[in-house]
Design a protein around this motif. Structure first.
Motif, PDB file in Angstrom:
ATOM      1  N   ARG A  14      29.174 -75.939   4.192  1.00 28.11           N
ATOM      2  CA  ARG A  14      28.956 -76.493   2.843  1.00 28.11           C
ATOM      3  C   ARG A  14      30.009 -75.974   1.858  1.00 28.11           C
ATOM      4  NH1 ARG A  14      22.661 -75.530   2.421  1.00 28.11           N
ATOM      5  NH2 ARG A  14      22.610 -75.641   4.650  1.00 28.11           N
ATOM      6  N   LEU A  15      30.377 -74.719   2.012  1.00 21.83           N
ATOM      7  CA  LEU A  15      31.409 -74.143   1.137  1.00 21.83           C
ATOM      8  C   LEU A  15      32.755 -74.836   1.371  1.00 21.83           C
ATOM      9  CD1 LEU A  15      30.531 -70.345   1.489  1.00 21.83           C
ATOM     10  CD2 LEU A  15      30.033 -71.834  -0.458  1.00 21.83           C
ATOM     11  N   VAL A  16      33.080 -75.093   2.609  1.00 25.36           N
ATOM     12  CA  VAL A  16      34.339 -75.775   2.931  1.00 25.36           C
ATOM     13  C   VAL A  16      34.318 -77.191   2.365  1.00 25.36           C
ATOM     14  CG1 VAL A  16      35.758 -76.679   4.814  1.00 25.36           C
ATOM     15  CG2 VAL A  16      34.831 -74.365   4.958  1.00 25.36           C
ATOM     16  N   ARG A  17      33.191 -77.904   2.504  1.00 25.03           N
ATOM     17  CA  ARG A  17      33.089 -79.268   1.938  1.00 25.03           C
ATOM     18  C   ARG A  17      33.227 -79.231   0.417  1.00 25.03           C
ATOM     19  NH1 ARG A  17      28.947 -79.941   5.817  1.00 25.03           N
ATOM     20  NH2 ARG A  17      27.378 -79.621   4.211  1.00 25.03           N
ATOM     21  N   PHE A  18      32.634 -78.230  -0.202  1.00 23.62           N
ATOM     22  CA  PHE A  18      32.736 -78.078  -1.658  1.00 23.62           C
ATOM     23  C   PHE A  18      34.192 -77.922  -2.077  1.00 23.62           C
ATOM     24  CE2 PHE A  18      32.992 -75.060  -5.266  1.00 23.62           C
ATOM     25  CZ  PHE A  18      32.380 -75.820  -6.240  1.00 23.62           C
ATOM     26  N   VAL A  19      34.925 -77.081  -1.378  1.00 20.10           N
ATOM     27  CA  VAL A  19      36.334 -76.862  -1.717  1.00 20.10           C
ATOM     28  C   VAL A  19      37.143 -78.123  -1.439  1.00 20.10           C
ATOM     29  CG1 VAL A  19      38.392 -75.504  -1.168  1.00 20.10           C
ATOM     30  CG2 VAL A  19      36.192 -74.366  -1.423  1.00 20.10           C
ATOM     31  N   ARG A  20      36.859 -78.816  -0.339  1.00 21.63           N
ATOM     32  CA  ARG A  20      37.573 -80.060  -0.028  1.00 21.63           C
ATOM     33  C   ARG A  20      37.411 -81.094  -1.133  1.00 21.63           C
ATOM     34  NH1 ARG A  20      35.750 -80.353   6.078  1.00 21.63           N
ATOM     35  NH2 ARG A  20      37.319 -78.958   6.946  1.00 21.63           N
ATOM     36  N   ARG A  21      36.211 -81.171  -1.702  1.00 19.22           N
ATOM     37  CA  ARG A  21      36.008 -82.108  -2.818  1.00 19.22           C
ATOM     38  C   ARG A  21      36.857 -81.724  -4.022  1.00 19.22           C
ATOM     39  NH1 ARG A  21      29.949 -82.127  -1.929  1.00 19.22           N
ATOM     40  NH2 ARG A  21      30.170 -80.273  -3.181  1.00 19.22           N
ATOM     41  N   LEU A  22      37.034 -80.428  -4.230  1.00 15.40           N
ATOM     42  CA  LEU A  22      37.843 -79.973  -5.363  1.00 15.40           C
ATOM     43  C   LEU A  22      39.327 -80.217  -5.136  1.00 15.40           C
ATOM     44  CD1 LEU A  22      36.120 -76.568  -6.211  1.00 15.40           C
ATOM     45  CD2 LEU A  22      35.884 -78.747  -7.415  1.00 15.40           C
ATOM     46  N   ILE A  23      39.764 -80.140  -3.886  1.00  8.96           N
ATOM     47  CA  ILE A  23      41.183 -80.332  -3.568  1.00  8.96           C
ATOM     48  C   ILE A  23      41.318 -81.473  -2.569  1.00  8.96           C
ATOM     49  CG2 ILE A  23      41.904 -77.975  -4.076  1.00  8.96           C
ATOM     50  CD1 ILE A  23      41.793 -77.423  -1.048  1.00  8.96           C
ATOM     51  N   ASP A  24      40.911 -82.650  -2.965  1.00  5.11           N
ATOM     52  CA  ASP A  24      40.868 -83.778  -2.044  1.00  5.11           C
ATOM     53  C   ASP A  24      42.226 -84.194  -1.495  1.00  5.11           C
ATOM     54  OD1 ASP A  24      41.868 -84.761  -4.366  1.00  5.11           O
ATOM     55  OD2 ASP A  24      40.422 -86.382  -4.580  1.00  5.11           O
ATOM     56  N   ASP A  25      43.317 -83.754  -2.106  1.00  6.35           N
ATOM     57  CA  ASP A  25      44.640 -84.146  -1.615  1.00  6.35           C
ATOM     58  C   ASP A  25      45.234 -83.130  -0.637  1.00  6.35           C
ATOM     59  OD1 ASP A  25      44.949 -82.201  -3.557  1.00  6.35           O
ATOM     60  OD2 ASP A  25      46.905 -82.941  -4.174  1.00  6.35           O
ATOM     61  N   ALA A  26      44.526 -82.044  -0.374  1.00  3.64           N
ATOM     62  CA  ALA A  26      45.058 -81.000   0.502  1.00  3.64           C
ATOM     63  C   ALA A  26      44.522 -81.158   1.924  1.00  3.64           C
ATOM     64  CB  ALA A  26      44.687 -79.629  -0.045  1.00  3.64           C
ATOM     65  N   ALA A  27      45.127 -80.477   2.831  1.00  7.81           N
ATOM     66  CA  ALA A  27      44.717 -80.523   4.236  1.00  7.81           C
ATOM     67  C   ALA A  27      43.408 -79.758   4.432  1.00  7.81           C
ATOM     68  CB  ALA A  27      45.811 -79.931   5.109  1.00  7.81           C
ATOM     69  N   ASP A  28      42.725 -80.041   5.543  1.00  6.43           N
ATOM     70  CA  ASP A  28      41.455 -79.367   5.851  1.00  6.43           C
ATOM     71  C   ASP A  28      41.630 -77.861   5.948  1.00  6.43           C
ATOM     72  OD1 ASP A  28      40.250 -81.797   5.920  1.00  6.43           O
ATOM     73  OD2 ASP A  28      40.325 -82.001   8.102  1.00  6.43           O
TER      74      ASP A  28
END
Length: 162
Positions: A14-28
């Motif tokens: 969930r923490l990783v998904r949260f960060v991905r939403r914040l930086i949607d243009d970056a790699a996983d």
């Protein structure tokens, strides 16, 4: 410490998904790196004598702050296509500018001698109207009128009216 490790093990995805939403243009991998950096930072700073009342809020706030810091420090990384595109735009602008200047010089050359002389003297050679008036023994008003008519002619040529 076990409270921290249990939280991170249970909430990691969930923490990783949260960060991905914040930086949607970056790699996983970037999102996982950010979570791990924040996790490590919290473990290093953990003080067992001062408990954190709401660990989840503290971690999410830390993640948000880390992402904000990364965006503030983020350097522009250009790709080869960006460089080529910028160079092409610069080249096109330079060509357009050169073509425009050539057109302006042709328009200046097509002016009557009196208008061309005043325009060249004031715009390219830096003479003031007072200096020209004294040098050529022509009233300032006449010089101003000649320049004005010359500029009107050039403006019409540039807009395609002549």
């Amino acid at each position: 410490m076990s409270k921290f490790s249990e939280f991170f093990q249970g909430e990691y995805s969930r923490l990783v998904r949260f960060v991905r939403r914040l930086i949607d243009d970056a790699a996983d991998r970037d999102a996982e790196d950010i979570v791990q950096e924040v996790m490590l930072s919290i473990f290093e700073k953990a003080d067992v004598t001062i408990p954190i009342e709401n660990l989840a809020a503290y971690v999410y706030r830390s993640l948000r702050n880390k992402v904000i810091d990364l965006f503030r420090k983020k350097e522009d990384v250009l790709s080869l296509s960006d460089v080529i595109s910028a160079a092409r735009c610069d080249t096109e602008r330079e060509v357009e500018r050169n073509e425009l200047m050539e057109f302006v010089f042709q328009a200046v050359d097509s002016l009557p001698d009196e208008q061309r002389a005043v325009l060249i003297a004031t715009e390219f050679e830096g003479w003031s109207f007072r200096e020209l008036s004294e040098e050529w023994e022509i009233p300032i008003g006449t010089l101003l009128a000649r320049k004005s008519r010359g500029l009107q002619h050039i403006r019409k040529k540039l807009t395609g009216l002549v």
